[in-house]
Enzyme design. Structure first.
Site, PDB file in Angstrom:
ATOM      1  N   ALA A 162     -29.386  19.011   2.086  1.00 20.03           N
ATOM      2  CA  ALA A 162     -29.784  20.766   0.604  1.00 20.03           C
ATOM      3  C   ALA A 162     -29.899  20.692  -0.496  1.00 20.03           C
ATOM      4  CB  ALA A 162     -28.389  20.799   1.083  1.00 20.03           C
ATOM      5  N   ALA A 163     -30.457  18.954  -0.440  1.00 18.47           N
ATOM      6  CA  ALA A 163     -30.810  18.620  -2.189  1.00 18.47           C
ATOM      7  C   ALA A 163     -31.718  19.967  -2.724  1.00 18.47           C
ATOM      8  CB  ALA A 163     -31.040  17.689  -2.390  1.00 18.47           C
ATOM      9  N   GLY A 164     -32.794  20.010  -1.537  1.00 19.46           N
ATOM     10  CA  GLY A 164     -34.188  21.085  -1.971  1.00 19.46           C
ATOM     11  C   GLY A 164     -33.600  22.155  -2.111  1.00 19.46           C
ATOM     12  N   ASP A 165     -32.455  23.278  -1.742  1.00 14.39           N
ATOM     13  CA  ASP A 165     -32.073  23.842  -1.532  1.00 14.39           C
ATOM     14  C   ASP A 165     -30.969  23.900  -2.988  1.00 14.39           C
ATOM     15  OD1 ASP A 165     -33.051  24.526   0.502  1.00 14.39           O
ATOM     16  OD2 ASP A 165     -31.300  24.200   2.004  1.00 14.39           O
TER      17      ASP A 165
END
Length: 299
Positions: free
Chosen positions: A242-245
């Site tokens: 979920a880093a991009g989110d």
């Protein structure tokens, strides 16, 4: 300071996450180590992340009438997200099968379920979009729905951020309504044929763009301005799912609060770094204090 009003239009999935020493190759069976089931989907993740980063946030999307749908709505609402306009459609909710290796890299397969039925925005949904300071959208729901929301937001004077993921062709009508495009290198290659060697190629699609490179940082580009490189914040990586989110949501919050975009990208980079330190998607999304703590040394 008044809270930024973020509206996220996107997907909600139940994430079934398994960890193993390495990701399996095609045809290979591996014994995993851990398993968790957590709410996810890029839209729901970004909505929860926006609230944790300090914004007020409404989430527009669709969940199924199954047990996963009940859990998804309960967990997203408990996170402080306004789910008053969240649709429930008959059938299965979206599901993501996530495999995570020991190095934090992941492989994901998504079955859209109810997300595919999120079409033709209602008057209530359009009213929520028009009330936004910043609209955030992705491409895990029908592109026509994203386009409708973006056009409504633009007409109402809201800023529009498109996280063009997963990689696919983006209609010109949608691109014309986008203020800021956010993509990773694979998505940039799919859209322009160019990657980190030429982040400026994204400016053929939008007036401003961010190219994220994971542990290698990010580029911010804007028409008629020099490109700005933002290094990654170095942390021990557990799970990058979920880093991009977390990055996209923090970027929306910071921009909505009035930071200039290079500064907003730096704060968003700290959010992405804070996220990868924990396993799972929505459960790993960082709170504002965590982001500030990692951002402080480079502020």
């Amino acid at each position: 300071m008044q809270q930024t009003r973020v509206v996220v239009v996107g997907s909600a999935n139940m994430d079934l996450v398994a960890t193993a020493p390495a990701l399996p190759r095609p045809g290979e069976t591996l014994l995993g180590s851990d398993f968790v089931m957590v709410p996810g989907g890029k839209g729901a993740n970004q909505a929860v992340a926006a609230v944790r980063a300090g914004a007020s946030c409404a989430f527009l999307g669709a969940i199924g009438s199954d047990a996963f749908g009940v859990t998804l709505k309960a967990r997203i609402t408990a996170a402080g997200v306004d789910t008053g306009q969240l649709r429930v459609v008959y059938g299965a909710s979206g599901v993501a099968l996530v495999m995570v290796g020991a190095d934090g890299e992941n492989a994901i397969m998504v079955t859209p379920g109810a997300n595919a039925a999120f079409t033709d925005l209602t008057e209530g949904e359009l009213a929520a979009v028009r009330a936004a300071d910043v609209l955030v959208a992705q491409l895990e729901i029908p592109v026509a729905t994203v386009t409708e929301a973006a056009l409504a937001a633009r007409a109402a004077g809201a800023r529009v951020i498109l996280n063009a993921a997963p990689a696919q062709r983006v209609p010109d009508e949608l691109l014309a309504a986008v203020d800021l495009l956010v993509v990773n290198e694979n998505e940039a290659l799919a859209l322009t044929g160019r990657g980190r060697d030429d982040p400026g190629a994204l400016l053929a699609l939008a007036p401003r763009a961010v190219l994220t490179l994971g542990g290698d940082g990010a580029w911010y580009v804007e028409r008629d301005a020099e490109a700005v490189y933002v290094p990654a914040v170095q942390v021990d990586v557990v799970d990058s799912t979920a880093a991009g989110d977390a990055f996209t949501a923090a970027l929306a919050v910071a921009w909505g609060e009035g930071r200039d975009l290079p500064a907003a990208v730096r704060w968003a980079a700290a959010a992405g770094a804070a996220c990868v330190r924990r396993l799972g998607a929505s459960v790993a999304l960082p709170r504002r204090a965590e982001i500030d703590q990692l951002h402080a040394p480079s502020a």
